[in-house]
Motif scaffolding. Sequence first.
Motif, PDB file in Angstrom:
ATOM      1  N   ASP A 170       0.834  -1.202   0.000  1.00  0.00           N
ATOM      2  CA  ASP A 170       0.000   0.000   0.000  1.00  0.00           C
ATOM      3  C   ASP A 170       0.872   1.258   0.000  1.00  0.00           C
ATOM      4  OD1 ASP A 170      -2.217   1.620   0.130  1.00  0.00           O
ATOM      5  OD2 ASP A 170      -2.323   1.553   2.314  1.00  0.00           O
ATOM      6  N   SER A 224      -1.217  10.042   1.565  1.00  0.00           N
ATOM      7  CA  SER A 224      -2.000   9.501   0.450  1.00  0.00           C
ATOM      8  C   SER A 224      -3.493   9.503   0.774  1.00  0.00           C
ATOM      9  CB  SER A 224      -1.548   8.071   0.120  1.00  0.00           C
ATOM     10  OG  SER A 224      -1.762   7.211   1.230  1.00  0.00           O
ATOM     11  N   LYS A 261     -10.946   8.645   0.845  1.00  0.00           N
ATOM     12  CA  LYS A 261     -10.330   8.384  -0.454  1.00  0.00           C
ATOM     13  C   LYS A 261      -8.820   8.447  -0.331  1.00  0.00           C
ATOM     14  CE  LYS A 261     -14.150  10.462  -3.082  1.00  0.00           C
ATOM     15  NZ  LYS A 261     -14.526  11.514  -4.064  1.00  0.00           N
ATOM     16  N   LYS A 262      -8.161   8.068  -1.445  1.00  0.00           N
ATOM     17  CA  LYS A 262      -6.704   8.118  -1.482  1.00  0.00           C
ATOM     18  C   LYS A 262      -6.228   8.777  -2.768  1.00  0.00           C
ATOM     19  CE  LYS A 262      -4.938   4.488   1.514  1.00  0.00           C
ATOM     20  NZ  LYS A 262      -4.002   3.348   1.580  1.00  0.00           N
ATOM     21  N   ARG A 317      -4.100   8.682  -5.888  1.00  0.00           N
ATOM     22  CA  ARG A 317      -3.557   7.610  -6.704  1.00  0.00           C
ATOM     23  C   ARG A 317      -2.614   8.196  -7.744  1.00  0.00           C
ATOM     24  NH1 ARG A 317      -4.021   3.284  -3.634  1.00  0.00           N
ATOM     25  NH2 ARG A 317      -6.160   2.891  -2.971  1.00  0.00           N
ATOM     26  N   ASN A 318      -1.393   7.642  -7.760  1.00  0.00           N
ATOM     27  CA  ASN A 318      -0.437   8.074  -8.762  1.00  0.00           C
ATOM     28  C   ASN A 318      -0.969   7.711 -10.144  1.00  0.00           C
ATOM     29  OD1 ASN A 318       1.874   9.372  -9.393  1.00  0.00           O
ATOM     30  ND2 ASN A 318       3.252   7.659  -8.984  1.00  0.00           N
TER      31      ASN A 318
END
Length: 477
Positions: free
Chosen positions: A73, A130, A137-138, A140-141
């Motif tokens: 993660d 992140s 939420k995160k 994201r690359n």
Amino acid sequence: MATTAIFPLRVGKGRSVAKALKVTIDYMEDSIKTGMGEYISSYKCTPGTADLEFALSKQQYLSITGRYQGDKDVIAYHVRQSFAPGEITPEEANRLGYELAQRFTRGCHAFIVCTHVDKAHIHNHVVWNSTTLECTKKFRNFIGSAFALRRCSDILCAENGLSVVKDPQPSRGKDYAKHVYSKNRPLSYQDQIRLAIDDALSKKPATFEDFVALVEGAGITAKRRGKHMRFMLPGQKQPTRLETLGGNHTEEAIRERIAGRMVVAVPMSQPHATSAIPTRKPSLLIDIQSKIREGKGAGYARWASAQNLKLMAKTLIYLQECGLDDFDALKEKSAIASARFNELSEHLKVLDAKLTANADLQKHIVTYSKTRAVYTEYRKAGYSKAFRSAHEADIVLQQAAKKAFDEFGYGKDKRLPTVASLRAEYTPMLDEKKRAYREYRQARAEMQELVTAKSNIERFLNIGERSLGRESERAAR
């Protein structure tokens, strides 16, 4: 001109989220690299407890969404933003790093910005969580995120009057900053010698001779011819005299930097980015007799005598510019400057103690919050040995937090403060420390100049008295 790079930060095997974050953030917040913490800023987190706050948000994200990705993660994103040498101040660099993180994350993620000033170029280290602030939420690359980050940085540079890399080419795996600088301007022998000088001085040599030994250890030949020191790299046809390097890299400047009388805010990287040597500041006279006792010869004594005359002339010019023609006035001003320096030093110690206590209490409150559920289950299980064995780490942390609360004076009858209230107290104290540190540096520089001038005058007067005594003896004979 600024170059950028982005690196996803993962947990890794055998590490907790907090530990993985702590390693990176501790490196970023190094006091030597950040000017005693002066060039650190943050958004929606406290620098001293950012690792624990980020880790707590992961737990809240897991409880809300139920999503868990294990060791792979991505827990945060680490960005490096490097500026062209001599083009920007540390304060401005930190402000641009903060603005870059704010724009790129759209204010949805907590982040910390640390500006490092210990290298040849000022650069920012930025880490953002992140997980979003709402923990739902995160970040994201995405494909092209490195290009998007670079474009955002270039726009900021253009808006603030800084140069921008024109037509950047793919680096083919090479670090972007190294690729750009090596492509636009290969290092000359003189540049390489300047970098070697800065690297040797960063190791804090005690004397000029120790400095020369460090330079020679880096593969550079050092020889003195006449009064000039010369350095030569392998493959270089003609040696380089230190005097021709200019700025902070002449022999005189190097000796002052070793003695701590000359502070270089931005180390060398480009020959045109060097700063002029302050000529009016007094330098301590050389104790010729002690050097002769150490084994120095007559040649050194002649050189040191001439050098002392130059240093004494600097001292007199400095005193004239300061309007200190009276020795008693010099002593009084020197005493006042020393007292002011000591006062600010004590004030900084008090602020450091308060900031440390505040950050420690925040950490324990966050730890207590993280482990409370486990400890509640442990209590319900009748303090079972089997349960404790399975959850040893969380239980120990919970007990340590409770013990710390007692030491801080928050027993059962006194309610704990919230992390938000402690953070609100921390920020103005940190700002006060930054202001006090700036005053401390100015007071230290003024004190050093006055004490050095006073010492030189006292030594000069003592020499004069001995000379007069010898002349009187000759006349009596």
